[in-house]
Design an enzyme around this catalytic site. Sequence first.
Site, mmCIF file in Angstrom:
data_model
loop_
_atom_site.group_PDB
_atom_site.id
_atom_site.type_symbol
_atom_site.label_atom_id
_atom_site.label_comp_id
_atom_site.label_asym_id
_atom_site.label_seq_id
_atom_site.Cartn_x
_atom_site.Cartn_y
_atom_site.Cartn_z
ATOM 1 N N TYR A 183 37.934 -33.704 31.237
ATOM 2 C CA TYR A 183 37.063 -33.729 32.419
ATOM 3 C C TYR A 183 36.413 -35.098 32.593
ATOM 4 C CZ TYR A 183 32.827 -32.776 35.195
ATOM 5 O OH TYR A 183 31.810 -32.809 36.127
ATOM 6 N N HIS A 184 35.902 -35.639 31.501
ATOM 7 C CA HIS A 184 35.217 -36.933 31.551
ATOM 8 C C HIS A 184 36.177 -38.053 31.969
ATOM 9 C CE1 HIS A 184 32.289 -39.956 30.804
ATOM 10 N NE2 HIS A 184 32.851 -40.438 29.706
ATOM 11 N N HIS A 185 37.347 -38.101 31.334
ATOM 12 C CA HIS A 185 38.315 -39.160 31.640
ATOM 13 C C HIS A 185 38.921 -39.000 33.038
ATOM 14 C CE1 HIS A 185 38.613 -41.441 27.862
ATOM 15 N NE2 HIS A 185 38.271 -40.298 27.282
#
Length: 300
Positions: A183-185
Site C-alpha cells: 500500500y505504501h509503495h
Amino acid sequence: MISLFSVSRVAGGCGAITSLLNAMLASNVSVHPSPLRGNINFIQQMTFSPGDAATMCAAKGETLCYWPQYNGLVSLPSIAGGHLSYVAIIFGLKAVMANVEAPFDPKLAMRIYNLTQVVLSVTMAVSLAPYLLNGVFNLNGGFNKDIEFWILVHYGSKYLDMFDSLFMVLRKKSDQLTFLHVYHHLTIGAIWGLLLHFGTANGTAFYGAWINSVVHALMYFHYFITSFGIHNPLKKYLTQFQMAQFATCMLHAVLVIFVDRQITTPWALLQLCYHMTLLFLFARFYNADRKKEKRSKRIE
C-alpha cells in the site's frame, strides 16, 4: 493481514476528497496571490510570488512550472503505468519464485542499493533543509525552481524504493510483503506524481519531501550497517520516528488548510487523510512487532 476495511474505517470522512479533487481539477489548480514571507535572501531571490508562479504555469498550460522538459515523467499515463507495472512485476515474480527452491541472496546488490539510498536521501534532505528557516513549514513561502526540482527528484526516488519489494521477493521473504508495505509503495509515489502533474508540488509542499528524506536516510543507513552484522541499538526508534513523521505531516496539512494561500484545500485534505491511514497502519505494525518481541524474550 490488515484489511482494506480497517483502512477505510480510519479514513472515514475523507471520501469527500474525491469530489473536491474532481471539482478542482476540472477548473485547474488555483493559487491565490499573497506576499512572499520569510527573510532568507537567497530564497527570496529565486522565488516568484505565488500568484506569478500560478499564472505562469496556467498561461503555458504546462504541468511543471520550472522544469517543463520533464512533463512526460509526471504525465497521468506515466504515473499509472509505473505503479501498475510495480504490482504486476512484484506479484508476477512472486509467483515465479514460488517454483524456485532456493532463494537468491543479493547481499552485495542490497548493500550498494542501501548506500545509494542513504546518499540520495541525505542530498535531498540537505537541499530542502534551508526552507525550514522560512517560517513555519514555509507556509506561503512562494513557488520556486529549486523546490520543484527536488520534489521531482523525490518523486523519482519512490520508484527506486520499489526495489525494496523486489529484494523481498528474490529472497523469498514473502512474509515481509504485507498490505502495509505494498500500500505504501503503491500510493506514495502516485501522490507525489499527481502533485507534480497538477503544478502543486512547490512552496510549503517541500516539507513532506524533506521529512521523508530524513526518515529514509536513517532507515537505509540502518539496513546498510546491519547487513555487516552491526547491531543498531536505535532500531526500535525508527518506526516511532516514521510515525512522528506522519503526525507532523497531518499537522502540516491542517495548517495548510487554514494558513497557506497557495496549496488548495482538497490537496491538503488528501494529505491529511492519507497520513491518517499510514499512521494507523504503522501503529498496528509497531504494536504487533513489540508483542512479537516480548513473546520471543519470554521463550528465551
